[in-house]
Design a protein around this motif. Structure first.
Motif, short mmCIF file in Angstrom:
data_model
loop_
_atom_site.label_atom_id
_atom_site.label_comp_id
_atom_site.label_asym_id
_atom_site.label_seq_id
_atom_site.Cartn_x
_atom_site.Cartn_y
_atom_site.Cartn_z
N GLY A 92 -10.08 -46.30 2.95
CA GLY A 92 -9.72 -45.00 3.51
C GLY A 92 -10.88 -44.08 3.77
N ARG A 93 -12.10 -44.55 3.55
CA ARG A 93 -13.23 -43.64 3.77
C ARG A 93 -13.51 -43.44 5.25
N SER A 94 -12.96 -44.29 6.12
CA SER A 94 -13.02 -44.09 7.57
C SER A 94 -11.65 -44.37 8.16
N VAL A 95 -11.13 -43.41 8.92
CA VAL A 95 -9.78 -43.53 9.49
C VAL A 95 -9.88 -43.46 11.01
N PRO A 96 -9.56 -44.56 11.71
CA PRO A 96 -9.54 -44.52 13.18
C PRO A 96 -8.25 -43.88 13.67
N CYS A 97 -8.37 -43.00 14.66
CA CYS A 97 -7.23 -42.25 15.16
C CYS A 97 -7.25 -42.20 16.68
N LEU A 98 -6.06 -42.07 17.26
CA LEU A 98 -5.94 -41.68 18.66
C LEU A 98 -5.85 -40.17 18.73
N GLY A 99 -6.51 -39.59 19.72
CA GLY A 99 -6.34 -38.18 20.01
C GLY A 99 -5.27 -38.04 21.08
N VAL A 100 -4.20 -37.35 20.74
CA VAL A 100 -3.06 -37.21 21.65
C VAL A 100 -3.01 -35.76 22.12
N LEU A 101 -3.20 -35.58 23.41
CA LEU A 101 -3.23 -34.25 24.02
C LEU A 101 -2.02 -34.08 24.92
N ALA A 102 -1.22 -33.07 24.64
CA ALA A 102 0.00 -32.79 25.42
C ALA A 102 0.86 -34.06 25.54
#
Length: 214
Positions: A92-102
């Protein structure tokens, strides 16, 4: 490395001090629990990556020439999966995420404990420093200031949800002038040039104290 007064200060113990610094995120700081935020470009939220759902779109972004020049992860889905799995299966020291805009996925992020990362060997890390990596995945979203808007929003999210974090850091490639400019516009300051194993980077820092002055 070009030294500043900051880089001459006593450094932390970096990745070797993981036990002393506690767990990487913990329930209160998990990006999955962070609330959406309103930005000038619309509502934005970080959504942790699910490999079965997101591998295809992230692979397409990684194969965009403008992205591949700096992330160096172009290739089939197996290459992208090989980058994501260690994070998804890690501590958990690095978490990949999508950035969701609108409501639309449009960027890829990695939110990580910089003080527990190999980066900590190359700058004077402090306990609970957080780091961010970003790529904007759609050409239409580049070159109009959106990167800076989102970097400000995400660094605000980090500081709001990680009360023990006093600084958000980043290390964009020095050659990536638009990326460096985006960090500057988001309230980060240039601290030093840092020689990393795979690139010469601009060490960018945004401090909690600076945020209160914005």
């Amino acid at each position: 490395m070009r030294l500043t007064e900051e880089l001459l200060a006593p450094r932390g113990d970096g990745a070797a001090g993981a036990a002393a610094h506690g767990d990487a995120f913990g329930p209160a700081g998990d990006p999955a629990a962070w609330q959406p935020v309103t930005t000038p470009a619309g509502e934005f939220e970080l959504v942790p990556v699910r490999l079965e759902r997101d591998l295809g779109v992230i692979t397409r972004w990684m194969n965009d020439p403008a992205v591949a020049a700096f992330w160096e992860l172009a290739g089939p889905e197996s290459v992208t999966a090989g980058h994501l799995r260690p994070q998804l299966d890690g501590d958990g020291r690095s978490v990949p995420c999508l950035g969701v805009l609108a409501g639309r996925p449009m960027s890829y992020w990695e939110i990580y404990r910089a003080d527990l990362d190999p980066l900590a060997r190359h700058y004077p890390a402090r306990p609970h420093d957080m780091g961010v990596h970003l790529l904007v995945g759609q050409v239409a979203n580049r070159g109009r200031g959106l990167g800076g808007v989102l970097l400000r929003a995400v660094s605000d999210l980090v500081l709001d949800n990680r009360p023990r974090c006093a600084r958000v850091v980043a290390e964009p490639d020095l050659r990536n002038t638009p990326s460096v400019a985006a960090f500057l516009s988001a309230g980060f300051r240039f601290s030093a040039e840092v020689e990393l194993p795979d690139k010469r980077a601009a060490l960018m820092i945004r401090e909690r104290a600076h945020r209160t002055q914005l």
